[in-house]
Write an enzyme that holds these catalytic residues in place. Structure first.
Site, short mmCIF file in Angstrom:
data_model
loop_
_atom_site.label_atom_id
_atom_site.label_comp_id
_atom_site.label_asym_id
_atom_site.label_seq_id
_atom_site.Cartn_x
_atom_site.Cartn_y
_atom_site.Cartn_z
N ASP A 246 0.86 -22.04 -8.85
CA ASP A 246 1.87 -22.85 -8.19
C ASP A 246 2.85 -22.00 -7.39
OD1 ASP A 246 3.30 -25.35 -7.76
OD2 ASP A 246 4.83 -24.52 -9.08
N THR A 247 3.01 -22.34 -6.12
CA THR A 247 4.08 -21.78 -5.29
C THR A 247 4.41 -22.80 -4.22
OG1 THR A 247 4.81 -19.84 -4.05
CG2 THR A 247 2.55 -20.59 -3.65
N ALA A 248 5.66 -22.78 -3.76
CA ALA A 248 6.12 -23.81 -2.82
C ALA A 248 5.30 -23.81 -1.53
CB ALA A 248 7.61 -23.60 -2.51
N GLY A 298 8.16 -30.71 0.00
CA GLY A 298 9.44 -31.34 0.29
C GLY A 298 9.67 -32.77 -0.15
N CYS A 303 14.16 -31.51 -4.50
CA CYS A 303 13.83 -30.50 -3.49
C CYS A 303 14.68 -30.69 -2.23
CB CYS A 303 12.35 -30.61 -3.14
SG CYS A 303 11.78 -29.35 -1.99
#
Length: 479
Positions: A246-248, A298, A303
């Site tokens: 997981d990463t943005a 987003g 967020c």
């Protein structure tokens, strides 16, 4: 999925921009609909709890898995804590609630601190042999010194039920005795679990998400930095069933490199990777070994990425494009974020997602990881925060220097604190799941679909104005 009247949207769409059009169908009962996702993860309902620190923990994981879903433990939890959580989930009963159990000399304060961590609203008081000797509820604390021992305020001689009864038998036993709650004991009278009428009903309606050994499923997240191969192997060895990388910003070289490393290190577990919002990003993650791709940049309630950076994409269109790409390879996507109502779950699945990830909507429940508190009016709430907020960054960088932590906190893209109030009509995550399942079953019948794959194929999507969306809102909120 197709658009009503064969319209082709000229702009990207989010869930509020679209609706499902009823179609001719032959599904006679909502209960005939199969809600099992097609992604092969092992869940029996399309619900995954997002890896948010204030949301997903041991209580959430076992409760959701018991109803067929999956919870993802956050990446910033130390290995020892993950081991404890996974062990607890694997030991959890498939039918009975895990009770809150205290001894007779424990205090009222201790009981009140724990009682809102489970939906059944009771503490079972047990003796040294784990035999129930009393029941404590919040009502028992009225006008009582908070340091009083439970033995002085509890209801004594509790009615218990045997663990040999099936869900229907447990429900009928409660109904006959006019009980809301009862401890369940083994043949020696020792506490095995707890049961309510709703728990018994749900056990007959849902199928738990199980591993090959017949224990509840649990997932865990890991980031893309550091020794990701070692962390992935460690999580596998701890008993984690699904890895979520997981990463943005999932469409970057670091993610692709880490994903390749994790895939090579751990070949016997499903890997979910993200987040992306394009077909190109989906293809790249699949090519590097992802079994499922996580979609969404987003849309989450905590967020601030879109307002800080302008980056992201309306979630319905992102899911539709990424799902089409994944399905062309025989793979699937999870729709991550933007879900506020049961309708949004149905729309994400209509767009082609196999499962929907939910975070903040589940934060205000008994089972979320945060501790319950009361405001000045006595209303229960829990604090929630975004996983790119300064608070989350501080937690993840606790082993770094104060200077490095402070520098990273300057680039936050999330809310650090928000009160999520428990809905008195649906305070448990199981209440939310009930509403999601009920809404989704009905949506499938409106589309004439007997399962989720057929639902995606048959779904007809219409476009609506803001006024059209507002027209569908009930006078009083009920979800």
């Amino acid at each position: 999925m197709r658009f009503h009247n064969d319209l082709q949207p000229t702009t990207d769409l989010t869930y509020a921009d679209v609706f499902l059009v009823p179609s001719l169908g032959a599904v006679e009962s909502r209960m005939d609909v199969d809600l099992t996702p097609a992604d092969g993860i092992g869940t029996t309902i399309p619900v995954v709890v997002a890896n948010m620190t204030a949301v997903s923990g041991r209580r959430m994981a076992e409760t959701v898995a018991r109803r067929g879903g999956l919870a993802v433990l956050p990446q910033d939890i130390p290995a020892a804590a993950v081991a404890d959580m996974v062990s607890a989930v694997k030991r959890a009963d498939l039918t009975l609630d895990t009770p809150i159990a205290l001894g007779p000399t424990d205090t009222v304060t201790a009981a009140l601190d724990l009682i809102n961590k489970r939906a059944h609203g009771a503490v079972v008081v047990i003796d040294d042999d784990r035999r129930p000797i009393g029941i404590f509820t919040e009502a028992d604390a009225t006008g009582v010194d908070r340091f009083s021992p439970l033995e002085s305020v509890m209801s004594t001689d509790p009615i218990t039920l045997p663990d040999t009864l099936d869900p229907q038998g447990l429900f009928e036993a409660l109904t006959i005795r006019r009980l809301h709650f009862a401890p369940v004991v083994d043949d020696r009278g020792r506490l095995r679990g707890a049961i309510t009428e709703r728990t018994a009903l749900r056990s007959a309606l849902y199928k738990p998400a199980l591993d090959a050994n017949g224990t509840l499923l649990v997932a865990a997240a890991l980031g893309v930095n550091g020794d990701v191969a070692a962390r992935a192997r460690e999580l596998r060895d701890l008993g984690v069933d699904v890895l979520v990388l997981d990463t943005a910003h999932g469409h970057q070289e670091k993610m692709l490199e880490s994903l390749s490393v994790v895939r090579k290190a751990v070949q016997d577990l499903p890997i979910v990777a993200g987040n992306v919002v394009t077909a190109a990003g989906t293809f790249d993650l699949l090519d590097r070994g992802a079994d499922v791709v996580k979609v969404g940049v987003g849309p989450g309630a905590m967020c601030t990425t879109r307002m800080m950076t302008g980056v992201g994409r309306p979630q319905f269109s992102a899911v539709a494009d990424c799902a089409m790409a994944a399905r062309s390879r025989g793979r699937h996507v999870w729709a991550d974020g933007g879900v506020k109502h049961p309708r949004d779950v149905a729309l994400a699945l209509a767009a082609g997602a196999s499962t929907v990830m939910i975070g903040s909507w589940f934060a205000g429940t008994y089972e979320s990881a945060a501790d319950a508190a009361r405001d000045a009016d006595g209303r229960l709430y829990k604090e929630n925060y975004g996983m790119a907020s300064a608070r989350a960054v501080t937690n993840r960088s606790r082993n770094e220097t104060a200077f490095e932590r402070a520098r990273k906190e300057m680039f936050e893209e999330g809310i650090s604190s928000s009160r999520m109030y428990l809905d008195p009509t649906a305070p448990s995550v199981e209440d939310k799941i009930d509403r999601i399942a009920a809404g989704l079953r009905s949506a499938c019948t409106y589309a004439g679909a007997i399962d989720l794959e057929q639902f995606h194929l048959r779904a007809v999507i219409g476009l609506q104005s803001a006024a059209g969306y507002a027209e569908g809102l009930p006078q009083a909120r009920s979800w």
